[in-house]
Design a protein around this motif. Sequence first.
Motif, short mmCIF file in Angstrom:
data_model
loop_
_atom_site.label_atom_id
_atom_site.label_comp_id
_atom_site.label_asym_id
_atom_site.label_seq_id
_atom_site.Cartn_x
_atom_site.Cartn_y
_atom_site.Cartn_z
N PRO A 7 7.41 12.88 6.60
CA PRO A 7 8.54 12.75 7.52
C PRO A 7 8.18 11.99 8.78
O PRO A 7 7.04 12.06 9.26
CB PRO A 7 8.91 14.21 7.82
CG PRO A 7 7.64 14.97 7.57
CD PRO A 7 6.97 14.27 6.44
N MET A 8 9.13 11.26 9.29
CA MET A 8 8.96 10.51 10.52
C MET A 8 9.74 11.19 11.62
O MET A 8 10.91 11.52 11.47
CB MET A 8 9.48 9.07 10.35
CG MET A 8 8.83 8.32 9.20
SD MET A 8 7.12 7.89 9.53
CE MET A 8 7.39 6.68 10.81
N SER B 291 9.79 4.65 3.44
CA SER B 291 10.19 6.06 3.42
C SER B 291 9.76 6.78 2.15
O SER B 291 9.76 8.00 2.10
CB SER B 291 11.71 6.18 3.58
OG SER B 291 12.37 5.52 2.51
N GLU B 292 9.40 6.01 1.10
CA GLU B 292 9.03 6.60 -0.18
C GLU B 292 7.70 6.04 -0.66
O GLU B 292 7.34 4.90 -0.36
CB GLU B 292 10.10 6.32 -1.24
CG GLU B 292 11.46 6.93 -0.94
CD GLU B 292 12.47 6.63 -2.03
OE1 GLU B 292 12.18 5.74 -2.87
OE2 GLU B 292 13.53 7.26 -2.05
N MET C 211 0.86 -1.18 0.00
CA MET C 211 0.00 0.00 0.00
C MET C 211 0.91 1.24 0.00
O MET C 211 1.11 1.88 1.02
CB MET C 211 -0.94 0.00 1.20
CG MET C 211 -2.05 -1.03 1.13
SD MET C 211 -3.23 -0.88 2.50
CE MET C 211 -3.97 0.72 2.15
N MET C 212 1.44 1.55 -1.15
CA MET C 212 2.43 2.62 -1.26
C MET C 212 1.98 3.73 -2.21
O MET C 212 2.81 4.50 -2.70
CB MET C 212 3.77 2.03 -1.73
CG MET C 212 4.36 1.01 -0.78
SD MET C 212 5.90 0.28 -1.43
CE MET C 212 6.96 1.74 -1.51
N TRP D 131 -1.96 8.86 4.93
CA TRP D 131 -1.13 8.31 6.00
C TRP D 131 0.31 8.16 5.55
O TRP D 131 0.98 9.12 5.23
CB TRP D 131 -1.72 6.98 6.51
CG TRP D 131 -1.13 6.55 7.83
CD1 TRP D 131 -0.96 7.31 8.95
CD2 TRP D 131 -0.64 5.25 8.15
NE1 TRP D 131 -0.39 6.57 9.95
CE2 TRP D 131 -0.18 5.31 9.49
CE3 TRP D 131 -0.53 4.05 7.45
CZ2 TRP D 131 0.37 4.20 10.14
CZ3 TRP D 131 0.00 2.95 8.09
CH2 TRP D 131 0.45 3.03 9.42
N HIS D 132 0.84 6.93 5.48
CA HIS D 132 2.22 6.65 5.09
C HIS D 132 2.25 5.52 4.06
O HIS D 132 1.40 4.63 4.10
CB HIS D 132 3.04 6.19 6.30
CG HIS D 132 3.37 7.28 7.26
ND1 HIS D 132 4.51 8.05 7.18
CD2 HIS D 132 2.71 7.74 8.35
CE1 HIS D 132 4.55 8.92 8.16
NE2 HIS D 132 3.46 8.76 8.89
N PRO D 133 3.23 5.50 3.18
CA PRO D 133 3.43 4.31 2.34
C PRO D 133 3.83 3.16 3.25
O PRO D 133 4.63 3.33 4.18
CB PRO D 133 4.56 4.71 1.40
CG PRO D 133 5.29 5.81 2.11
CD PRO D 133 4.25 6.53 2.92
#
Length: 237
Positions: free
Chosen positions: A234-235, A224-225, A167-168, A181-183
């Motif tokens: 960013p984390m 991260s991508e 799920m990116m 949200w996030h990849p």
Amino acid sequence: MRNNNIRIAAVVLIVLVFLSCPICLRAQVEKASYPSMAPLDQYLIPDENAEILLARSAAPASISDRAEVMVLRRDGYATAAKGSNGFVCMVVRSWANTTDNPEFWNPKDRAPHCFNAAAASTFLPFFLMKTKLVLAGKSQTEIAAAMKLALDQKELPPLAPGTIVYMMSKQQYLNDVGKAWHPHVMFYVSGDAEKSWGANLTGPPVMAAYDPEQQVTTFFVLASEWSDGTPGPPMEH
């Protein structure tokens, strides 16, 4: 980093879609904003080529370019592009959530998934069956009962080892709380395996959530991508 792991784990537990995700991302609100199914047209994507592109965005092109793609039509999901690598990509809708989720009927949800071969053969059938029930006009209570019966009577295949879903997609809309949200990549294990994997503890980076309706535990690995190679959110450290 330890505080960051705790923060992200908390987000996972608050924002868990599904499945999937399946579709995880469960918004904890006092009452549903979407009490019933919207007109079907609101869940459909009129341009199938656009839906194919969105589905492929779930994973990097090295995977998704050769994947089979399924699109949602009025009678359920159907193959719109054949694949050659065993992966299946599709845009999962809001009913991939558990039936008690306040956003079960959110017509805005668009969650591109790319299932590996193990997931396509043993985990994807759950979503396809659930979609058939939705399109047949079944209530949330009826859907939950039918899915439980299918699992209990082994009408659905047991989860295969090595089940992975990507799920990116930068274009994903998981729900009104999580949005993109996030990849991330999800690993699935039968039953409640959170403790045996040491997930959601102080220190370990493993995040997990058990879905009693699907009878699986989802483990999350953040990337991260996005699938197109651009940086993800960013984390904090």
